[in-house]
Design a protein around this motif. Sequence first.
Motif, PDB file in Angstrom:
ATOM      1  N   THR A  21       0.882  -1.163   0.000  1.00  0.00           N
ATOM      2  CA  THR A  21       0.000   0.000   0.000  1.00  0.00           C
ATOM      3  C   THR A  21       0.920   1.214   0.000  1.00  0.00           C
ATOM      4  O   THR A  21       1.479   1.558   1.045  1.00  0.00           O
ATOM      5  CB  THR A  21      -0.885  -0.010   1.272  1.00  0.00           C
ATOM      6  OG1 THR A  21      -1.546  -1.260   1.364  1.00  0.00           O
ATOM      7  CG2 THR A  21      -1.923   1.093   1.227  1.00  0.00           C
ATOM      8  N   PRO A  22       1.116   1.820  -1.185  1.00  0.00           N
ATOM      9  CA  PRO A  22       2.179   2.828  -1.324  1.00  0.00           C
ATOM     10  C   PRO A  22       2.210   3.863  -0.206  1.00  0.00           C
ATOM     11  O   PRO A  22       3.283   4.187   0.300  1.00  0.00           O
ATOM     12  CB  PRO A  22       1.879   3.459  -2.685  1.00  0.00           C
ATOM     13  CG  PRO A  22       1.184   2.384  -3.441  1.00  0.00           C
ATOM     14  CD  PRO A  22       0.380   1.615  -2.432  1.00  0.00           C
ATOM     15  N   GLU A  23       1.038   4.365   0.227  1.00  0.00           N
ATOM     16  CA  GLU A  23       1.071   5.433   1.230  1.00  0.00           C
ATOM     17  C   GLU A  23       1.469   4.931   2.625  1.00  0.00           C
ATOM     18  O   GLU A  23       1.803   5.735   3.491  1.00  0.00           O
ATOM     19  CB  GLU A  23      -0.270   6.194   1.265  1.00  0.00           C
ATOM     20  CG  GLU A  23      -1.489   5.373   1.595  1.00  0.00           C
ATOM     21  CD  GLU A  23      -2.116   4.675   0.378  1.00  0.00           C
ATOM     22  OE1 GLU A  23      -3.323   4.423   0.443  1.00  0.00           O
ATOM     23  OE2 GLU A  23      -1.416   4.365  -0.623  1.00  0.00           O
ATOM     24  N   VAL A  24       1.424   3.619   2.849  1.00  0.00           N
ATOM     25  CA  VAL A  24       1.739   3.089   4.179  1.00  0.00           C
ATOM     26  C   VAL A  24       3.075   2.341   4.185  1.00  0.00           C
ATOM     27  O   VAL A  24       3.969   2.625   4.978  1.00  0.00           O
ATOM     28  CB  VAL A  24       0.633   2.127   4.676  1.00  0.00           C
ATOM     29  CG1 VAL A  24       0.978   1.595   6.055  1.00  0.00           C
ATOM     30  CG2 VAL A  24      -0.721   2.821   4.670  1.00  0.00           C
ATOM     31  N   GLY A  25       3.200   1.375   3.299  1.00  0.00           N
ATOM     32  CA  GLY A  25       4.418   0.580   3.267  1.00  0.00           C
ATOM     33  C   GLY A  25       4.174  -0.739   2.566  1.00  0.00           C
ATOM     34  O   GLY A  25       3.186  -0.904   1.835  1.00  0.00           O
TER      35      GLY A  25
END
Lengths: 379, 379
Positions: free
Chosen positions: A307-311
């Motif tokens: 999840t790009p925005e989280v990791g």
Amino acid sequence: MKFVIQRDLLLESLQHVMKAVSPRVAVPILTGIKIEALPTGIKLTGSDSDISIESFIPKEEDGLVHVENIETGSIVVQAKYFPEIIRKLPLKTVEISTDDQYQMTIVSGGSEFHLNGQDAMEYPQLPVLHTDNSFEVKHDIFKEMIKQTVFAVSTVETRPILTGVNMKIDNGEMAFVATDSHRLASRSIKLDSDFVHIQFDNIVIPGKSLAELNKIIDDTDDAVTISVADNQILFQTKNLYFLSRLLDGKYPETNRLIPAESKTSVKVKTKTLLQAIDRASLLAKENRNNVVKLETKDNFLQISSNTPEVGQVTEEVVTEEINGESLKISFSAKYMIDALRIVEEEYVMVHFTGAMRPFVLYPENNHDILQLILPVRTY
Amino acid sequence: MKFVIQRDLLLESLQHVMKAVSPRVAVPILTGIKIEALPTGIKLTGSDSDISIESFIPKEEDGLVHVENIETGSIVVQAKYFPEIIRKLPLKTVEISTDDQYQMTIVSGGSEFHLNGQDAMEYPQLPVLHTDNSFEVKHDIFKEMIKQTVFAVSTVETRPILTGVNMKIDNGEMAFVATDSHRLASRSIKLDSDFVHIQFDNIVIPGKSLAELNKIIDDTDDAVTISVADNQILFQTKNLYFLSRLLDGKYPETNRLIPAESKTSVKVKTKTLLQAIDRASLLAKENRNNVVKLETKDNFLQISSNTPEVGQVTEEVVTEEINGESLKISFSAKYMIDALRIVEEEYVMVHFTGAMRPFVLYPENNHDILQLILPVRTY
């Protein structure tokens, strides 16, 4: 009506029938519990008209006295107050009586309650089932069948028939099947030879009914007697009578969904796989459907989610065996976790038929339990 | 930054600092947790700007190694994901490292997470308290003081000062007082003789801060050091630093509320009275305020409640002693239950000064704990 009863037994029976009582019902008297004092014991009834539950407390059982000083009669009391009062009474026994104004008096030690009741004659009669279609299942196996399938029913009402579990009996074999059209769970058992003549293919029991029934049947019950008639199904144990309506409509044919062959087979420790997928799903919660990816490697599975925005997370799960084609597939972590949770064996077998086809899993040594999951297209 | 740490210790510290982290804060970086690797150990910080908590995990303690291979540094990671990841890791140790893009890598067994972080330089500095007003209280006594008062703070913001607990220190005696203007709870203790010079009368600590602090202080902590300065209060134990803002405003004078004399005194078993009031309140739930009536009789209390549409209950509670005038009084069952719950002694003393005056109760042998309840006019 009057009787003196063991508080804990009364409370247990009340908790059973309360499973059928809903504060939101069209018929107001159904928000109450019917209590009948019979010469042989006390009968409690709760119903929301979809499910009706009767629980019986015999006067005596196995040489133990449960109920004393019975004067027969009946009343309906409000389910909102009665169980909580019984639970909190100070002594182990309680005396319950009614007067001709439908007022119930509850006495235990220094505690005295007067509760407004209603005439039991106004409580709807439960239908009596006339059927020869009765058969028995051991209580523990029956509870297993419920647990292994009911979680997969649909929770949305777009196709009401899928909110139920399909019960099929053919040639002495009984199967439960549930599907929400994204995954499927099934469990079959051999019936006792007395019941080879029984045959059903389109009995659909509401998932909610089975879930409640599973909570009530306890380990002191030896066998569950199941009877089907008209649009109702009845489950009976020694002191319990559980009646549910059946769902209308034709349950879809599910056999052809199950792939006949597999291209990639994996044998892996159930718990290790479950925990790895659970961790991989931690970062996938923001995703639609909680999707994780699985990729076969030499002697392990790589499970990942991004999840790009989280990791991003990568899990390596060592396998016992991997056979067949190499594979990349994506699926709902939630469905996979649900499926793995009901596998009690140390090893689970997973059979894939390519990235776009449903895959199946079952406990290594028990092919009577089968789970099917549809993949999600992400590659 | 890099270190290898015992997973359970890290998780425990995380759970402590998480008590200060809120997903709804004005400063976005405060939704994260600051992690600092120091030569001596790992420091975690969480804050919602009202409460700030630092928890320290020493490299070594009592000969046990908790953290290894420390390379100093710091980062802020999202509190929404980090604790849950740590909780679910497969091994008992975990390696944590960061790169210069503020990305954190978490490795444990076959599990590898990469989490987006933020520059720790952007995390607000906690204020440093400059004060000589420090004193110590034993951790178990301090937890008792919180438990015995904090439940009585106001939960509505109409008088914000009442949402806090008033801490007073005078002449070597420390008192906690809480009131929501319908009931009051107070507890006092003697301070150690080293602290007779300390004096406070208008320190008001938010009830929420004390409730959270009470959850974190554990039985391995020997003493709590308390320091007050400006608008902040600091609670410190060996590895914990808990900073809370104080409430602005003047706490009301409460001493004059407590009646000096009593007209009716009752000595009764705490648990018996509590359970009787709990039962009597079952039918009073529909009432405004859950009101029950109490009437003194020869050698017992009669507690009753009547909700015409539901029914009526009468409880008889045998007393050890009743002295003085006979009495009929009504009060909130909830306030009485709250007050009796914190009395741990077998007997409680209740002193009434007439049906319209506040009454007080305390444990038979401990007058340092006092509860006051205002009656409700129903007669």
